[in-house]
Every structure is written in structure tokens, then in C-alpha cells.
Design an enzyme around this catalytic site. Structure first.
Site, PDB file in Angstrom:
ATOM      1  N   SER A 135      -0.548   7.526  10.666  1.00 40.97           N
ATOM      2  CA  SER A 135      -2.927   7.831  10.335  1.00 40.97           C
ATOM      3  C   SER A 135      -3.829   7.320   9.997  1.00 40.97           C
ATOM      4  CB  SER A 135      -2.530   7.647   8.976  1.00 40.97           C
ATOM      5  OG  SER A 135      -3.523   8.511   8.355  1.00 40.97           O
ATOM      6  N   GLU A 137      -6.028   5.833   9.188  1.00 46.17           N
ATOM      7  CA  GLU A 137      -6.326   5.673   7.604  1.00 46.17           C
ATOM      8  C   GLU A 137      -5.660   4.173   7.732  1.00 46.17           C
ATOM      9  OE1 GLU A 137      -7.691   5.250   4.390  1.00 46.17           O
ATOM     10  OE2 GLU A 137      -8.788   6.653   5.554  1.00 46.17           O
ATOM     11  N   TYR A 158      -2.594   3.533   0.484  1.00 50.28           N
ATOM     12  CA  TYR A 158      -2.073   4.221   1.298  1.00 50.28           C
ATOM     13  C   TYR A 158      -1.870   3.472   2.605  1.00 50.28           C
ATOM     14  CZ  TYR A 158      -1.687   8.063   4.596  1.00 50.28           C
ATOM     15  OH  TYR A 158      -1.114   9.579   5.325  1.00 50.28           O
TER      16      TYR A 158
HETATM   17  P1  NAP Z   1       1.053  16.703   2.441  1.00 46.53           P
HETATM   18  O1  NAP Z   1       0.672  18.511   2.683  1.00 46.53           O
HETATM   19  O2  NAP Z   1       0.382  16.214   1.266  1.00 46.53           O
HETATM   20  O3  NAP Z   1       2.566  17.234   2.678  1.00 46.53           O
HETATM   21  C1  NAP Z   1       3.585  15.823   1.966  1.00 46.53           C
HETATM   22  C2  NAP Z   1       4.984  16.097   2.153  1.00 46.53           C
HETATM   23  O4  NAP Z   1       5.310  14.894   1.734  1.00 46.53           O
HETATM   24  C3  NAP Z   1       5.267  17.831   0.843  1.00 46.53           C
HETATM   25  O5  NAP Z   1       5.790  18.269   1.878  1.00 46.53           O
HETATM   26  C4  NAP Z   1       5.636  16.854   0.194  1.00 46.53           C
HETATM   27  O6  NAP Z   1       6.321  17.670  -0.855  1.00 46.53           O
HETATM   28  C5  NAP Z   1       6.412  15.054   0.558  1.00 46.53           C
HETATM   29  N1  NAP Z   1       6.744  14.291  -0.273  1.00 46.53           N
HETATM   30  C6  NAP Z   1       6.067  13.834  -1.162  1.00 46.53           C
HETATM   31  N2  NAP Z   1       6.795  12.806  -1.375  1.00 46.53           N
HETATM   32  C7  NAP Z   1       7.761  12.813  -0.978  1.00 46.53           C
HETATM   33  C8  NAP Z   1       9.115  11.856  -1.473  1.00 46.53           C
HETATM   34  N3  NAP Z   1       8.774  10.775  -2.369  1.00 46.53           N
HETATM   35  N4  NAP Z   1      10.112  12.376  -0.687  1.00 46.53           N
HETATM   36  C9  NAP Z   1      10.194  13.513   0.227  1.00 46.53           C
HETATM   37  N5  NAP Z   1       9.013  14.500   0.313  1.00 46.53           N
HETATM   38  C10 NAP Z   1       7.336  13.500  -0.337  1.00 46.53           C
HETATM   39  O7  NAP Z   1       1.074  16.088   3.522  1.00 46.53           O
HETATM   40  P2  NAP Z   1       0.279  16.447   5.833  1.00 46.53           P
HETATM   41  O8  NAP Z   1      -1.552  16.839   5.403  1.00 46.53           O
HETATM   42  O9  NAP Z   1       1.461  17.905   5.594  1.00 46.53           O
HETATM   43  O10 NAP Z   1       0.765  15.347   6.305  1.00 46.53           O
HETATM   44  C11 NAP Z   1       1.880  15.415   6.785  1.00 46.53           C
HETATM   45  C12 NAP Z   1       1.985  13.621   7.398  1.00 46.53           C
HETATM   46  O11 NAP Z   1       0.965  13.334   7.839  1.00 46.53           O
HETATM   47  C13 NAP Z   1       2.127  12.893   5.945  1.00 46.53           C
HETATM   48  O12 NAP Z   1       3.151  11.461   6.478  1.00 46.53           O
HETATM   49  C14 NAP Z   1       0.181  12.447   6.000  1.00 46.53           C
HETATM   50  O13 NAP Z   1       0.626  11.376   4.787  1.00 46.53           O
HETATM   51  C15 NAP Z   1       0.369  12.407   7.562  1.00 46.53           C
HETATM   52  N6  NAP Z   1      -0.834  12.354   7.754  1.00 46.53           N
HETATM   53  C16 NAP Z   1      -1.448  13.165   7.591  1.00 46.53           C
HETATM   54  C17 NAP Z   1      -2.466  13.704   8.097  1.00 46.53           C
HETATM   55  C18 NAP Z   1      -3.775  14.863   7.896  1.00 46.53           C
HETATM   56  O14 NAP Z   1      -4.626  14.859   8.234  1.00 46.53           O
HETATM   57  N7  NAP Z   1      -2.758  15.769   7.163  1.00 46.53           N
HETATM   58  C19 NAP Z   1      -3.379  12.768   8.885  1.00 46.53           C
HETATM   59  C20 NAP Z   1      -2.556  11.214   9.329  1.00 46.53           C
HETATM   60  C21 NAP Z   1      -1.463  11.305   8.931  1.00 46.53           C
HETATM   61  P3  NAP Z   1       5.810  18.169  -2.340  1.00 46.53           P
HETATM   62  O15 NAP Z   1       5.700  19.446  -2.088  1.00 46.53           O
HETATM   63  O16 NAP Z   1       7.139  18.704  -3.097  1.00 46.53           O
HETATM   64  O17 NAP Z   1       4.484  17.496  -2.926  1.00 46.53           O
HETATM   65  O1  G4F Z   2     -10.660  14.539   2.292  1.00 49.12           O
HETATM   66  P1  G4F Z   2      -9.898  12.675   2.273  1.00 49.12           P
HETATM   67  O2  G4F Z   2      -9.873  12.894   0.321  1.00 49.12           O
HETATM   68  O3  G4F Z   2      -9.120  12.912   3.462  1.00 49.12           O
HETATM   69  P2  G4F Z   2      -8.999  11.142   3.948  1.00 49.12           P
HETATM   70  O4  G4F Z   2      -9.178  10.276   2.347  1.00 49.12           O
HETATM   71  O5  G4F Z   2     -10.042  10.732   5.115  1.00 49.12           O
HETATM   72  O6  G4F Z   2      -7.359  11.107   4.361  1.00 49.12           O
HETATM   73  C1  G4F Z   2      -6.551  12.434   4.846  1.00 49.12           C
HETATM   74  O7  G4F Z   2      -6.679  11.891   6.478  1.00 49.12           O
HETATM   75  C2  G4F Z   2      -5.911  10.902   6.807  1.00 49.12           C
HETATM   76  C3  G4F Z   2      -6.018  10.522   8.215  1.00 49.12           C
HETATM   77  O8  G4F Z   2      -7.059   9.866   8.086  1.00 49.12           O
HETATM   78  C4  G4F Z   2      -4.355  11.090   5.943  1.00 49.12           C
HETATM   79  F1  G4F Z   2      -3.505   9.814   6.550  1.00 49.12           F
HETATM   80  C5  G4F Z   2      -4.263  11.538   5.080  1.00 49.12           C
HETATM   81  O9  G4F Z   2      -2.898  11.485   4.644  1.00 49.12           O
HETATM   82  C6  G4F Z   2      -5.422  12.492   3.739  1.00 49.12           C
HETATM   83  O10 G4F Z   2      -4.474  13.735   4.637  1.00 49.12           O
HETATM   84  O11 G4F Z   2     -11.334  12.316   2.198  1.00 49.12           O
HETATM   85  C7  G4F Z   2     -12.393  12.447   3.553  1.00 49.12           C
HETATM   86  C8  G4F Z   2     -13.372  11.488   2.720  1.00 49.12           C
HETATM   87  C9  G4F Z   2     -13.264  10.001   2.117  1.00 49.12           C
HETATM   88  O12 G4F Z   2     -14.467   9.619   2.748  1.00 49.12           O
HETATM   89  C10 G4F Z   2     -13.797  11.080   1.330  1.00 49.12           C
HETATM   90  O13 G4F Z   2     -13.595   9.640   0.620  1.00 49.12           O
HETATM   91  O14 G4F Z   2     -14.276  12.652   2.127  1.00 49.12           O
HETATM   92  C11 G4F Z   2     -14.722  11.695   0.742  1.00 49.12           C
HETATM   93  N1  G4F Z   2     -15.165  12.364  -0.064  1.00 49.12           N
HETATM   94  C12 G4F Z   2     -15.910  12.721  -1.118  1.00 49.12           C
HETATM   95  N2  G4F Z   2     -16.343  13.860  -1.777  1.00 49.12           N
HETATM   96  C13 G4F Z   2     -14.449  13.393  -1.251  1.00 49.12           C
HETATM   97  C14 G4F Z   2     -14.782  13.607  -2.291  1.00 49.12           C
HETATM   98  N3  G4F Z   2     -12.694  12.928  -0.539  1.00 49.12           N
HETATM   99  C15 G4F Z   2     -12.069  13.715  -1.992  1.00 49.12           C
HETATM  100  N4  G4F Z   2     -10.726  13.800  -1.670  1.00 49.12           N
HETATM  101  N5  G4F Z   2     -12.476  14.671  -2.893  1.00 49.12           N
HETATM  102  C16 G4F Z   2     -13.996  14.805  -2.434  1.00 49.12           C
HETATM  103  O15 G4F Z   2     -14.318  14.875  -3.978  1.00 49.12           O
END
Ligand code: NAP
Ligand code: G4F
Length: 354
Positions: A135, A137, A158
Site C-alpha cells: 500500500s 500508506e 496499518y
Molecule cells: P477491503 O474491501 O477492505 O477487503 C478486505 C478483505 O480482507 C475482505 O475480503 C475481508 O473479509 C478480508 N479480511 C479481513 N480480515 C481478514 C482476516 N483476518 N483473514 C482473512 N481475510 C480477512 O480491501 P480492498 O480495498 O479490497 O483491498 C485489498 C487489499 O489491498 C488489502 O490488503 C488492502 O489493505 C490493500 N490495499 C488497498 C488499497 C485500496 O485503495 N483499496 C490500496 C492499497 C492496498 P470480510 O469481507 O469478511 O471483511
Molecule cells: O478513504 P480513506 O479512509 O483511505 P486511506 O486512509 O488513504 O487508506 C486507503 O488507501 C490506502 C492506500 O493508500 C490503503 F492501503 C488502505 O487500505 C485504504 O484503502 O481516507 C483518505 C483520506 C485520509 O487522509 C482521511 O483522513 O480521507 C481523509 N478523510 C477525511 N474525512 C476521511 C474522512 N477518511 C475517512 N475514512 N472518513 C472520513 O470521514
């Protein structure tokens, strides 16, 4: 014979798009799901068929990244060609509330899976290719643009857990010669994005506000900048990395950053609304340490994998809003017919705010 892929996190946003992508490539997909007291397979229900039928391409197995025994058993049963480790407690704000659990799933969970894979490869003698969901992050406080050479500086439990997972993956590649790739993906969104991430929280609220179903949207830091892409574009890169001759690590991003405020302005403007009349700041959504600015340099992925994002910022906002306007219309119709529609409920108010 098509290939077999095993996906952790198959019920998540990326898991669902990746499953569709791999099906289109002829793969049989096996997913690990967590046992839940209610169904948690909404994002993949459209892909699921009765396993008693012939030609089923999606099979689900109970397991958890906190349970090494189950991971080993599933790996042996599936004997996959490729493993995609997408499972995670993926909410940054929540990771401050449950840091130990987050580290157990994200960091140690990755180690459990890699270690099970190492033994499986030794015992079966079959090569398996592994993708690790890293990520942006992990870059945290490191100034943009961030690329594969940027030094990690995580700002949350995280982020720190993802850094540990990244280095576990590198170590298993170097120590045991496993084919392991780290994808360092910047934020990617879609209509399937969880409703507590900021983009979806915004488009869901704009949809409901424009139909009179709610009036206010409470947010935290509007100044943070993110490099937002479309999840459907990004899952392709996970597969592309595993098709290369040698394993390597790649940044995946659009190269364009926008503030949360810009996302808000655009989403409200699309619906013909003035955001200032509806958005209020709630400090409980602020994080103890924020990641101020993420903007990725994905030139390596462009050069080596030949990958380019297709969906830009404006189209992404429009796509998500269209979906959430449809959801709001459905809600209003059902309300009009006397049915009360649950819209997320207590989970949205849990902890110190998401
Ligand atoms: P997501 O929608 O939150 O999905 C997370 C998945 O992980 C869900 O299927 C969840 O199952 C499963 N999970 C949670 N806890 C678990 C556990 N203890 N054992 C096995 N499975 C578990 O996340 P996503 O956006 O698809 O992201 C996929 C991956 O990419 C994650 O690793 C995330 O950290 C990473 N990532 C995401 C982004 C982004 O912007 N979306 C960016 C960079 C990296 P349930 O449905 O049962 O909760
Ligand atoms: O949408 P966010 O919660 O995503 P964040 O923290 O960037 O994390 C996501 O992206 C990561 C990749 O860089 C993944 F690894 C991670 O698993 C996840 O998918 O927040 C985005 C931004 C932050 O700066 C937060 O402080 O939005 C700001 N924000 C402002 N108001 C908020 C809110 N975020 C959330 N969730 N809720 C609010 O009300």
C-alpha cells in the site's frame, strides 16, 4: 487446463474485481472467506454457482489470516498456480483502535501465508507465484512523488504492518527463491468500495442528500491529498506482475493527486448541490497521525508491465455517484412502499469514527 488461483480477501473490493478478471482469463478461482454470522459475500454473489454443478469456476473455503493451520490446509487442498494475498483489516483509522489485531492480520498473517507457501512448494515440487497487496500508506510521511526507491515512513499501525508484510515478502523471495511480487498500490476506488472509506462515504451521502434522504455529511481532514484510481484497472496489474519472468516490486498509481475537498466539491457539483450547505467537520474522523500527500510515480509499471490506468478522476467520481444515486432511488422507492431500508447501521458509528 486453466490455471488455479487462490485469493485471500476474495469478498473485498479488489477480490471481487480480481475474480472477474481471472475468470475472463480462464482461471478457476478459489477464495478464502471468514465465517460470519450474516452473509459477507455480497460483492461476489453474482459470480457464485452451486458447487454441485459442473464447470464451477469459483470455490470458497473457510479460513482466516490469523489461523495458520487453516491456511496450510487450504493451500494443500487447492494446490494453486498463483496466490493473491489481499486479505487485511484495511481501514487506516480503525487500525489506531485495534492495532494489535491489525498487525496480526496484516503483518503476521502475511508471514503465516508465506511460510505455509514455502512448505507447500517444497512438498509439492510445483512452483507457485505469489502477489502481496502492499500500500501507498507504507510511504506515509515521505514526500511525493513516491516510487519503488522511496524510503517507507508509515504513519499508522496499518501502514507499519504493511511495511512488515512487504519485507517478509522480500525476505521469502531472497531466502527461499519463491516467486513473490509486492504491488505498492495507491488508493483505488469503485462503486464496490467499502462505505467507510472517504470516497464512497462522500458519493453515498451525495446520492442520499440529493434525494432528500439525509441532510448532512460529517467528514474529517479535507486537506489530505490522495492519488485515486479505479480498482477495476488496478487488479490487472496484480496479474501482470505474476506473468513476468522474474519477481519484482511495482508502484501502481495514476500520477495525479487531489484533495478530499476536491473530491467533495466535484461529487456535490455533479449532483447540482452546494457542498458547503451539507458538509460539516467532525474532529473524531481526524487521525492521530495523518498521511498528508500521496502521489505515485508508476513509470516502472508502465515501462515493464505496459500498464496504464484507463479511468481518470472525473470519470471515477461520476461512476461512483451514478451507482450511489441508483441506490438512493431504490431506497426512496422502498421507503415509499412502506419498507425501511437499513443503510449501514451501527458499524458506521463504531469506535472513534471512520
Ligand atoms: P477491503 O474491501 O477492505 O477487503 C478486505 C478483505 O480482507 C475482505 O475480503 C475481508 O473479509 C478480508 N479480511 C479481513 N480480515 C481478514 C482476516 N483476518 N483473514 C482473512 N481475510 C480477512 O480491501 P480492498 O480495498 O479490497 O483491498 C485489498 C487489499 O489491498 C488489502 O490488503 C488492502 O489493505 C490493500 N490495499 C488497498 C488499497 C485500496 O485503495 N483499496 C490500496 C492499497 C492496498 P470480510 O469481507 O469478511 O471483511
Ligand atoms: O478513504 P480513506 O479512509 O483511505 P486511506 O486512509 O488513504 O487508506 C486507503 O488507501 C490506502 C492506500 O493508500 C490503503 F492501503 C488502505 O487500505 C485504504 O484503502 O481516507 C483518505 C483520506 C485520509 O487522509 C482521511 O483522513 O480521507 C481523509 N478523510 C477525511 N474525512 C476521511 C474522512 N477518511 C475517512 N475514512 N472518513 C472520513 O470521514
Amino acid at each position: 487446463m486453466g490455471k488455479r488461483a487462490l485469493i485471500t480477501g476474495v469478498t473485498g473490493q479488489d477480490g471481487s474485481y480480481l475474480t472477474e478478471f481471472l475468470h475472463a482469463k480462464g482461471y478457476e478461482v478459489h477464495g478464502i472467506i471468514r465465517r460470519a454470522s450474516l452473509f459477507n459475500t455480497e460483492r461476489i454473489d453474482h459470480l457464485y454457482r452451486d458447487p454441485h454443478l459442473a464447470g464451477v469456476k469459483l470455490r470458497l473455503h473457510y479460513g482466516d489470516l490469523t489461523d495458520g493451520t487453516a491456511l496450510r490446509r487450504v493451500l494443500e487442498a487447492v494446490d494453486p498456480d498463483e496466490v493473491y494475498n489481499l486479505g487485511a483489516q484495511s481501514h487506516v483509522r480503525v487500525s489506531f483502535d485495534i492495532p494489535e489485531y491489525t498487525a496480526d492480520v496484516v503483518a503476521v498473517g502475511t508471514l503465516r501465508l508465506l511460510d505455509a507457501l514455502r512448505d507447500h512448494v517444497t512438498q509439492s515440487g510445483r512452483p507457485v507465484r505469489y502477489y502481496q497487496a502492499g500500500s501507498s500508506e507504507m510511504f506515509g510521511a515521505a514526500p511525493p512523488p513516491q516510487n519503488e526507491r522511496t524510503v517507507f515512513y508509515p504513519r499508522s499501525p496499518y501502514g507499519a504492518s504493511k511495511v512488515a508484510a512487504h519485507w517478509f515478502a522480500v525476505n521469502y523471495r531472497e531466502a527461499y527463491g519463491l516467486f513473490v511480487c509486492n504491488g505498492i498500490l495507491f488508493n483505488h476506488e469503485s462503486p464496490r468500495r467499502g462505505e467507510t472509506f472517504v470516497t464512497r462515504k462522500i458519493t453515498r451521502a451525495v446520492g442520499r442528500i440529493s434525494l432528500g434522504l439525509q441532510d448532512k455529511l460529517y467528514l474529517g481532514n479535507l486537506d489530505a491529498k490522495r492519488d485515486w484510481g479505479f480498482a477495476g484497472d488496478y487488479v490487472e496489474t496484480m496479474w501482470l506482475m505474476l506473468q513476468e519472468e522474474h519477481p519484482d516490486d511495482y508502484v501502481i498509481a495514476t500520477g495525479e493527486a487531489h484533495s478530499v475537498r476536491e473530491f467533495v466539491e466535484r461529487a456535490f457539483a455533479e449532483a447540482g448541490l452546494d457542498w458547503r450547505r451539507h458538509v460539516e467537520i467532525d474532529s473524531s474522523y481526524f487521525r492521530p497521525t495523518e498521511v498528508d500527500s500521496l502521489c505515485g510515480d508508476a513509470s516502472k509499471a508502465q515501462r515493464v508491465l505496459g500498464w496504464q490506468p484507463r479511468v481518470g478522476f472525473a470519470e471515477l467520481v461520476r461512476m461512483m455517484l451514478k451507482h450511489d444515486l441508483d441506490l438512493a432511488r431504490r431506497e426512496r422507492t422502498l421507503n415509499g412502499a412502506g419498507f425501511e431500508v437499513p443503510v449501514g447501521g451501527a458499524a458506521l458509528a463504531a469506535g472513534s469514527g471512520t
